[in-house]
Design a protein around this motif. Structure first.
Motif, PDB file in Angstrom:
ATOM      1  N   TYR A 274      -6.972 -13.050 -50.254  1.00  0.00           N
ATOM      2  CA  TYR A 274      -7.145 -14.476 -50.010  1.00  0.00           C
ATOM      3  C   TYR A 274      -7.138 -14.773 -48.516  1.00  0.00           C
ATOM      4  N   GLU A 275      -8.021 -15.694 -48.154  1.00  0.00           N
ATOM      5  CA  GLU A 275      -8.006 -16.287 -46.821  1.00  0.00           C
ATOM      6  C   GLU A 275      -7.363 -17.653 -46.968  1.00  0.00           C
ATOM      7  N   VAL A 276      -6.224 -17.912 -46.237  1.00  0.00           N
ATOM      8  CA  VAL A 276      -5.355 -19.048 -46.537  1.00  0.00           C
ATOM      9  C   VAL A 276      -5.135 -19.875 -45.283  1.00  0.00           C
ATOM     10  N   TYR A 277      -5.079 -21.206 -45.498  1.00  0.00           N
ATOM     11  CA  TYR A 277      -4.619 -22.132 -44.465  1.00  0.00           C
ATOM     12  C   TYR A 277      -3.548 -23.006 -45.110  1.00  0.00           C
ATOM     13  N   ALA A 278      -2.309 -23.003 -44.531  1.00  0.00           N
ATOM     14  CA  ALA A 278      -1.184 -23.749 -45.106  1.00  0.00           C
ATOM     15  C   ALA A 278      -0.618 -24.686 -44.052  1.00  0.00           C
ATOM     16  N   PHE A 279      -0.236 -25.902 -44.464  1.00  0.00           N
ATOM     17  CA  PHE A 279       0.323 -26.877 -43.544  1.00  0.00           C
ATOM     18  C   PHE A 279       1.281 -27.782 -44.306  1.00  0.00           C
ATOM     19  N   ARG A 280       2.264 -28.334 -43.580  1.00  0.00           N
ATOM     20  CA  ARG A 280       3.278 -29.168 -44.229  1.00  0.00           C
ATOM     21  C   ARG A 280       2.746 -30.585 -44.441  1.00  0.00           C
ATOM     22  N   VAL A 281       3.118 -31.189 -45.562  1.00  0.00           N
ATOM     23  CA  VAL A 281       2.751 -32.567 -45.871  1.00  0.00           C
ATOM     24  C   VAL A 281       3.987 -33.321 -46.336  1.00  0.00           C
ATOM     25  N   ASP A 282       3.902 -34.641 -46.335  1.00  0.00           N
ATOM     26  CA  ASP A 282       4.991 -35.510 -46.782  1.00  0.00           C
ATOM     27  C   ASP A 282       6.206 -35.365 -45.848  1.00  0.00           C
ATOM     28  N   PRO A 283       7.294 -36.098 -46.093  1.00  0.00           N
ATOM     29  CA  PRO A 283       8.461 -36.015 -45.211  1.00  0.00           C
ATOM     30  C   PRO A 283       9.002 -34.587 -45.155  1.00  0.00           C
ATOM     31  N   PRO A 284       9.531 -34.159 -43.996  1.00  0.00           N
ATOM     32  CA  PRO A 284      10.018 -32.771 -43.874  1.00  0.00           C
ATOM     33  C   PRO A 284      11.052 -32.394 -44.912  1.00  0.00           C
ATOM     34  N   GLU A 285      11.928 -33.354 -45.258  1.00  0.00           N
ATOM     35  CA  GLU A 285      12.977 -33.014 -46.215  1.00  0.00           C
ATOM     36  C   GLU A 285      12.425 -32.733 -47.612  1.00  0.00           C
ATOM     37  N   ALA A 286      11.161 -33.129 -47.867  1.00  0.00           N
ATOM     38  CA  ALA A 286      10.582 -32.861 -49.187  1.00  0.00           C
ATOM     39  C   ALA A 286      10.224 -31.401 -49.359  1.00  0.00           C
ATOM     40  N   ARG A 287      10.036 -30.652 -48.251  1.00  0.00           N
ATOM     41  CA  ARG A 287       9.682 -29.240 -48.291  1.00  0.00           C
ATOM     42  C   ARG A 287       8.361 -29.012 -49.051  1.00  0.00           C
ATOM     43  N   HIS A 288       7.381 -29.889 -48.791  1.00  0.00           N
ATOM     44  CA  HIS A 288       6.086 -29.788 -49.454  1.00  0.00           C
ATOM     45  C   HIS A 288       5.077 -29.122 -48.519  1.00  0.00           C
ATOM     46  N   VAL A 289       4.279 -28.211 -49.055  1.00  0.00           N
ATOM     47  CA  VAL A 289       3.270 -27.495 -48.294  1.00  0.00           C
ATOM     48  C   VAL A 289       1.937 -27.593 -49.031  1.00  0.00           C
ATOM     49  N   ALA A 290       0.867 -27.952 -48.279  1.00  0.00           N
ATOM     50  CA  ALA A 290      -0.480 -27.964 -48.833  1.00  0.00           C
ATOM     51  C   ALA A 290      -1.159 -26.646 -48.475  1.00  0.00           C
ATOM     52  N   ILE A 291      -1.870 -26.070 -49.450  1.00  0.00           N
ATOM     53  CA  ILE A 291      -2.460 -24.740 -49.277  1.00  0.00           C
ATOM     54  C   ILE A 291      -3.937 -24.816 -49.638  1.00  0.00           C
ATOM     55  N   LEU A 292      -4.785 -24.433 -48.689  1.00  0.00           N
ATOM     56  CA  LEU A 292      -6.230 -24.348 -48.902  1.00  0.00           C
ATOM     57  C   LEU A 292      -6.612 -22.873 -48.786  1.00  0.00           C
ATOM     58  N   PHE A 293      -7.298 -22.339 -49.818  1.00  0.00           N
ATOM     59  CA  PHE A 293      -7.521 -20.890 -49.824  1.00  0.00           C
ATOM     60  C   PHE A 293      -8.854 -20.552 -50.488  1.00  0.00           C
ATOM     61  N   ASN A 294      -9.360 -19.348 -50.159  1.00  0.00           N
ATOM     62  CA  ASN A 294     -10.582 -18.818 -50.760  1.00  0.00           C
ATOM     63  C   ASN A 294     -10.342 -17.366 -51.175  1.00  0.00           C
ATOM     64  N   ASP A 295     -10.875 -17.038 -52.348  1.00  0.00           N
ATOM     65  CA  ASP A 295     -10.817 -15.655 -52.828  1.00  0.00           C
ATOM     66  C   ASP A 295     -11.908 -14.868 -52.091  1.00  0.00           C
ATOM     67  N   ILE A 296     -11.488 -13.915 -51.241  1.00  0.00           N
ATOM     68  CA  ILE A 296     -12.453 -13.119 -50.457  1.00  0.00           C
ATOM     69  C   ILE A 296     -12.451 -11.669 -50.926  1.00  0.00           C
ATOM     70  N   THR A 297     -12.072 -11.458 -52.186  1.00  0.00           N
ATOM     71  CA  THR A 297     -11.989 -10.096 -52.700  1.00  0.00           C
ATOM     72  C   THR A 297     -13.323  -9.375 -52.582  1.00  0.00           C
TER      73      THR A 297
END
Length: 826
Positions: A274-297
């Protein structure tokens, strides 16, 4: 999950509105007390005690309560008329206090039509229980624009209504911006091919990420991971063997807020990469991460395969290089490699063989010095096109040879890694052969045109000489004073019949040339075909059986009915002669048909009415079919036909927006199909009014303005009008006619030629229609391309040659119609 930067700050706007609402509630309570006091003072004033004067909102205590910039206040009666308003409301609505004093602030001016029902409901609540629920609705400003208000009303003791209004336009706009942002996000979320999810991290007591739960997943998530129904599930439950490094990476993003891009394998998900880009979203205390990815197998496997190929690449390259060098040396096409600016880096020996230039003379320079001057701009443009990364598949230009001539080259080129790989083939001989072929074809077409023109003029001269012979001989006999009356009538009849035959001949010529002035009308071809079939027995003879086939419903077209019937008769006569007087003639109609490709003309979907005439005659050869519609072409014996019948069919079909097709084989008969565009069924308003025959003689003193530029025709027409009892005034052009009518408009009709120098007859009629409404205008012409293309624009048309009787009927009908219109108007 909208980006807060996409629209107004909704949180700040809501905080402001909450503060304004609180202030409004406090103001309401103070206003009620102040209002009661103001009403008590008003009652005392009515009892004779003095007071300071003013309305409810002018009371100092109420004025202090409403001294809030964001809160508007009005006092209104139960009919919706605003009696008082504070400055804040006037600023909101754009009205001046002068407008308030003059009674311009009412429910009709302040409330949009779609909110009138809400306004009436608020008044009904006030009347029923003294208060209204708070509502959000739109108000109209003085300039017609709108603003949103949050409002609540209270009924005062004296029966009027008291309402607070807070301007919430900014909040509504913020909500709309948020809605659009959410919609954009949702569309992107659903549509992208990449996998996307939002996860909530769970950490151990030591602060290490141990699992995450999927909050949202897009449709592509399952395709990219193979995990179905993941929303709401924990990753450890879905893939217990998922590698710890995934949790560590996402945990660091959740804790630090730093986004990360990486490529990693996921063995637990089927050995995918996988080729992945991850970044935090929502308030920091929520510990939420958004993940955008592509299967490059697949890409990784391809890279592995390429690495395997690279192990033997040197041997392969050496072999390919040797092959390329051999091809480079022996190719008869010009091969070359240039940089992005078109400077040649290398060329093969074919350049010398074709152009005479040595490679050393070409390499290191562009080809501008070799290009034909007329081709240089196109060549530079094509090189720029190659610079965009697009290949050239077919491009031709000319290069100068050493001996000063030019060779035509056809190029193919592909840009690759900053270089242009080019192949050019010498097509000079091919283009010269093609040019010679085009010249030969053009010469042949010109020869055929001249042959057709010669045949046409010869046929016209032959037929008209025959007709003129009859007229000349008859006139010579009519000049003899001792000629008996019976012979005079016979010669006069011969002249009249010959004129009719000449008019028919010119009509057929104009129909073929598509210059016949048609009188189109909407009619049912099924009914008219049956009507023509009923009278064909007199044309075809008793030994030919006529059969008709058609649908049970009507099929309407818009065409010249007379020309349509003439076309059918011409085709029927042709079929009769092909059957030698014995056989079966089938007439059929098909509605809603498509027009096929005919003689190279494109097909059309229609709908068309297809009128087919099929005979059982001798049929035709392809050579005859090719010339069947040419004027004066005939396979009949001399004197048996003019060769204009089928050319009239062809011209009528083309001028009516259709076409005519023919299929035939020797010994198997022939089928002619006339295609005419279908039209909508006529309404009663479309049906022509009965024509006044106009047989009554001219009334004494009736005046006709004659416009004719031809002196002979003008003098003769003026004499006819005089003999018919009219007072005729003859002018030779349209401009003179306008001058005459400007000085004396007391004419009963205008009789004008169509084709004249300067202003034509149709334009004259249009001018008279504007300047002298009701004045009858009759046009006459033997030929006019304007009439053929545009029609007569509603003016009666008398075709040349015309008889005195035809002119008499036309004038009497037009003048009589005008007289009836005047009587009806009075």
């Amino acid at each position: 999950m909208a980006d807060p930067g996409d629209g107004p700050d909704l949180a700040a706007e809501n905080a402001r509105l909450r503060a304004a609402l609180a202030a409004a509630e406090q103001a309401r309570a103070k206003a009620e007390a102040a209002t009661e006091a103001a009403l008590d003072e008003a009652a005392l004033a009515r009892a004779g005690r003095p007071r300071d004067g003013g309305g409810v909102l002018t009371d100092p205590r109420l004025h202090a309560a409403l001294d809030i910039e964001t809160v508007g206040a009005i006092v209104f009666d139960m009919a919706g008329r605003v009696r008082e308003a504070n400055d804040t409301f006037l600023a909101m609505s754009g009205y001046r206090r002068e407008d308030l004093d003059r009674g311009r602030l009412t429910g009709a001016t302040l409330v949009p039509p779609e909110w009138q029902a809400t306004s009436r409901r608020v008044i009904a609540e006030l009347q029923a229980r003294g208060r209204s629920d708070s509502t959000e609705r739109e108000y109209l400003r003085r300039d017609g624009s709108r603003f949103w208000g949050l409002c609540a009303a209270t009924r005062l003791a004296e029966g009027t209504g008291f309402e607070f209004i807070i301007d919430i336009t900014a909040r509504r706009e913020a909500e709309e911006a948020l809605r659009r942002s959410e919609a954009r996000y949702r569309t992107l979320f659903e549509a992208i091919d990449a996998g996307f999810c939002v996860v909530a991290l769970r950490f151990t007591a030591e602060g290490r990420a141990e699992d995450y739960r999927f909050l949202e997943v897009n449709p592509a998530f399952a395709r990219q991971t193979g995990l179905d129904d993941a929303a709401g599930c924990w990753m450890r439950d879905l893939a217990p063997d998922h590698e710890q490094h995934w949790f560590d990476l996402y945990g660091r993003v959740a804790l630090t807020g730093e986004s990360v891009r990486f490529v990693k394998p996921a063995q637990a998900l089927g050995e995918r990469w996988y080729e992945v880009y991850a970044f935090r979203v929502d308030p920091p205390e929520a510990r939420h991460v958004a993940i955008l990815f592509n299967d490059i197998t697949a890409r990784r496997r391809l890279e592995d395969a390429l690495r395997g190929l690279n192990e033997t690449l040197e041997r392969q390259v050496a072999a390919r290089t040797a092959e390329r060098d051999r091809i480079w040396q022996v190719s008869r096409d010009m091969l070359g490699v240039a940089d992005a600016d078109g400077v040649w880096l290398s060329v093969n020996p074919a350049w010398t063989a074709i152009l005479g230039w040595e490679p050393a003379e070409v390499v290191g320079r562009t080809s501008a010095w070799l290009e034909h001057p007329d081709d240089q701009d196109r060549t530079r443009s094509e090189i720029r096109h190659l610079g965009t990364g697009e290949p050239t598949t077919s491009f031709e230009n000319r290069f100068r040879t050493r001996d000063g001539g030019y060779r035509t080259l056809s190029w193919r080129a592909v840009p690759f890694e900053g270089s242009l790989y080019c192949v050019a083939r010498d097509v000079t001989e091919q283009r010269e052969r093609a040019q010679r072929l085009l010249q030969a074809e053009e010469a042949l077409r010109q020869s055929q045109k001249m042959e057709a023109v010669g045949q046409l003029t010869g046929g016209v001269a032959h037929d008209f000489n025959n007709l003129l012979t009859i007229i000349r001989s008859s006139v010579d006999f009519l000049r003899r004073p001792e000629l008996p009356e019976a012979r005079k009538r016979r010669y006069l009849d011969a002249v009249s019949d010959t004129v009719d035959r000449a008019a028919k001949l010119t009509g057929q010529l104009l129909a073929f040339a598509r210059r016949q002035a048609l009188a189109p009308e909407v009619f049912d071809v099924v009914a008219r075909l049956q009507g023509v079939a009923d009278m064909l027995d007199t044309v075809t003879g008793a030994r030919i059986r006529v059969v008709t086939e058609g649908p049970d419903r009507p099929c309407f077209v818009r065409a010249d009915l007379s020309q349509f019937e003439t076309a059918l008769i011409n085709m029927a006569v042709n079929a009769r002669d092909a059957m030698e007087g014995e056989g079966t003639l089938t007439l059929a109609v098909a509605c809603g048909a498509e027009k096929p490709e005919i003689r190279g003309h494109a097909a059309a979907t229609g709908p068309f009415a297809a009128i087919a005439l099929t005979d059982t005659g001798t049929g035709m050869t392809p050579a005859v079919i090719e010339r069947i519609f040419e004027p004066f072409f005939t396979t009949k014996e001399v004197g048996k036909g003019t060769g204009l019948g089928l050319s009239q069919v062809f011209g009528f079909a083309k001028q009516s927006g259709g076409d005519v097709d023919v299929t035939s084989r020797p010994g198997e008969g022939s089928t002619f199909v006339l295609y005419l565009p279908e039209a909508a069924a006529p309404t009663d308003a479309d049906r022509p009014a009965p024509v006044d025959e106009g047989l009554a003689p001219a009334r004494a003193g009736q005046r006709v303005l004659l416009v004719e530029d031809n002196v002979g025709v003008g003098r003769f027409a003026a004499q006819i009008l005089t003999d018919l009892g009219y007072v005729a005034t003859w002018v030779t052009n349209a401009e003179a006619a306008l001058d005459v009518l400007a000085q004396d408009a007391a004419y009963d009709a205008v009789f004008s030629d169509v084709v004249m120098p300067g202003m034509g007859g149709i334009e004259l009629g249009k001018v008279l229609r504007r300047r002298h409404p009701g004045l009858p205008v009759i046009l006459t012409s033997g030929y006019s391309h304007v009439l053929a293309q545009e029609g007569s624009h509603g003016f009666p048309l008398l075709h040349k040659p015309y008889s005195a009787e035809q002119l008499s009927r036309m004038l009497a009908g037009a003048i009589g119609q005008r007289r009836r219109d005047v009587v009806a108007a009075t």
